[in-house]
Write a protein that holds these residues in place. Structure first.
Motif, PDB file in Angstrom:
ATOM      1  N   ASP A  88       5.873  11.449   5.662  1.00 56.23           N
ATOM      2  CA  ASP A  88       4.753  10.529   5.843  1.00 56.23           C
ATOM      3  C   ASP A  88       3.680  10.789   4.793  1.00 56.23           C
ATOM      4  OD1 ASP A  88       3.051   8.606   7.295  1.00 56.23           O
ATOM      5  OD2 ASP A  88       1.887  10.375   7.820  1.00 56.23           O
ATOM      6  N   LEU A  89       3.346  12.068   4.569  1.00 51.21           N
ATOM      7  CA  LEU A  89       2.345  12.424   3.559  1.00 51.21           C
ATOM      8  C   LEU A  89       2.813  12.042   2.157  1.00 51.21           C
ATOM      9  CD1 LEU A  89       1.191  15.919   4.876  1.00 51.21           C
ATOM     10  CD2 LEU A  89      -0.168  13.830   4.802  1.00 51.21           C
ATOM     11  N   ALA A  90       4.114  12.206   1.898  1.00 54.94           N
ATOM     12  CA  ALA A  90       4.654  11.845   0.587  1.00 54.94           C
ATOM     13  C   ALA A  90       4.491  10.356   0.328  1.00 54.94           C
ATOM     14  CB  ALA A  90       6.130  12.244   0.502  1.00 54.94           C
ATOM     15  N   CYS A  91       4.726   9.557   1.382  1.00 64.65           N
ATOM     16  CA  CYS A  91       4.549   8.109   1.236  1.00 64.65           C
ATOM     17  C   CYS A  91       3.098   7.777   0.930  1.00 64.65           C
ATOM     18  CB  CYS A  91       4.976   7.405   2.522  1.00 64.65           C
ATOM     19  SG  CYS A  91       6.752   7.357   2.790  1.00 64.65           S
ATOM     20  N   LEU A 117      15.689   9.012  19.198  1.00 66.87           N
ATOM     21  CA  LEU A 117      15.671   7.709  18.538  1.00 66.87           C
ATOM     22  C   LEU A 117      14.372   7.480  17.777  1.00 66.87           C
ATOM     23  CD1 LEU A 117      17.159   4.979  18.174  1.00 66.87           C
ATOM     24  CD2 LEU A 117      15.959   4.187  20.232  1.00 66.87           C
ATOM     25  N   ALA A 118      14.517   7.101  16.495  1.00 61.98           N
ATOM     26  CA  ALA A 118      13.368   6.826  15.637  1.00 61.98           C
ATOM     27  C   ALA A 118      13.536   5.458  14.986  1.00 61.98           C
ATOM     28  CB  ALA A 118      13.227   7.921  14.581  1.00 61.98           C
ATOM     29  N   GLY A 119      12.591   5.105  14.119  1.00 61.13           N
ATOM     30  CA  GLY A 119      12.637   3.810  13.459  1.00 61.13           C
ATOM     31  C   GLY A 119      11.896   2.763  14.267  1.00 61.13           C
ATOM     32  N   GLU A 120      11.985   1.506  13.829  1.00 59.72           N
ATOM     33  CA  GLU A 120      11.276   0.419  14.486  1.00 59.72           C
ATOM     34  C   GLU A 120      11.591   0.344  15.976  1.00 59.72           C
ATOM     35  OE1 GLU A 120      12.599  -2.936  12.310  1.00 59.72           O
ATOM     36  OE2 GLU A 120      11.443  -2.487  10.503  1.00 59.72           O
ATOM     37  N   ASP A 175       6.545   8.851  13.481  1.00 62.11           N
ATOM     38  CA  ASP A 175       7.637   8.191  12.771  1.00 62.11           C
ATOM     39  C   ASP A 175       7.189   7.912  11.346  1.00 62.11           C
ATOM     40  OD1 ASP A 175       9.411   5.863  11.895  1.00 62.11           O
ATOM     41  OD2 ASP A 175      10.268   6.319  13.843  1.00 62.11           O
ATOM     42  N   TRP A 176       7.886   8.512  10.378  1.00 60.56           N
ATOM     43  CA  TRP A 176       7.405   8.444   9.002  1.00 60.56           C
ATOM     44  C   TRP A 176       7.507   7.065   8.389  1.00 60.56           C
ATOM     45  CZ3 TRP A 176      10.160   7.606   4.371  1.00 60.56           C
ATOM     46  CH2 TRP A 176      11.537   7.563   4.475  1.00 60.56           C
ATOM     47  N   SER A 177       8.401   6.213   8.862  1.00 63.30           N
ATOM     48  CA  SER A 177       8.493   4.868   8.288  1.00 63.30           C
ATOM     49  C   SER A 177       7.533   3.898   8.971  1.00 63.30           C
ATOM     50  CB  SER A 177       9.925   4.340   8.373  1.00 63.30           C
ATOM     51  OG  SER A 177      10.360   4.227   9.719  1.00 63.30           O
TER      52      SER A 177
END
Length: 241
Positions: A88-91, A117-120, A175-177
């Motif tokens: 997340d920090l990299a983004c 479970l991750a993502g949208e 969630d990083w995305s």
């Protein structure tokens, strides 16, 4: 000398390109061999042995022997959480960009984060659980409500058994995305396992992607309808993917 643990050693370990590739590959939750990790990181077997030794010494990964093979995995969900936060920090450090997560639509929609479970979809499920009082967020952390306990038990998940384990029972994971939270801990892991047992979704081979069938996703949302109990019978909801 500053007070508290020295983070330099751990930061330096993660900052190496090859070791970062190893850690990212192990975020899938699968145990991988040194050969598989060497191929992923693009280094020789001798070099990967050096890197794996460093990661083992730091307590970031663990290894188990089965016959002639040694299998490596992340030490636990706390390491995954750290890696997701760094992603997340990299983004953020890359400046303004339209896409803040994986470019693969399937990976953005639903993926495994260690064992939950991750993502949208993972984020949407978690937020729906908060809206329907299955989970309650308070200043002290995340809590399963009595209504939530009934919901999970009717879903086929023994929350009392999970609560008695040494692992963190339920917590939120950034969630990083999506830059929002999804459900982690023993409860998040049990939820994903149950979804796969029912045939609503399956893990793509050699990938972090979780693929839901159309019917499986529909049944999941029916279970999460804003009522005091699931709106469909779990016993009748198992499907063939």
């Amino acid at each position: 000398m500053s007070e508290g643990p020295n983070i330099v050693r751990v930061a330096a370990l993660i900052g190496d390109n090859a070791r970062a590739e190893v850690l990212s590959a192990l975020m899938s939750g699968r145990a991988l061999t040194a050969t598989e990790l060497a191929n992923t990181a693009g280094v020789t077997k001798q070099t990967i042995s050096f890197h794996l030794g460093k990661l083992l010494d730091a307590g970031l990964i663990t290894v188990e022997q089965q016959g002639r093979h040694r299998y490596f995995r992340l030490m636990g969900p706390e390491v995954t959480s750290l890696l997701e936060s760094l992603m997340d920090l990299a983004c953020r450090s890359e400046g303004n960009r339209l896409v803040t997560g994986p470019r693969d639509p399937a990976l953005r929609k639903a993926r495994i984060c260690y064992d939950h479970l991750a993502g949208e979809l993972g984020v949407s499920v978690y937020e729906q659980m908060l809206r329907t009082n299955i989970l309650y967020q308070h200043p002290g952390g995340l809590q399963l409500t009595e209504q939530g306990r009934v919901w999970f038990n009717q879903f086929g998940i023994d929350t009392d058994a999970l609560a008695s384990s040494k692992r963190s029972f339920c917590r939120e994971c950034l969630d990083w995305s999506e830059r929002r939270y999804h459900l982690a801990g023993a409860l998040g892991s049990a939820l994903l396992t149950r979804i796969q047992e029912l045939g609503w979704a399956k893990r793509e081979e050699h990938s972090r992607v979780i693929v839901f069938s159309t019917q499986g996703e529909k049944l999941l949302w029916a279970m999460l309808a804003p009522q005091s109990a699931p709106t469909v019978s779990v016993q009748q909801a198992a499907v063939t993917f």
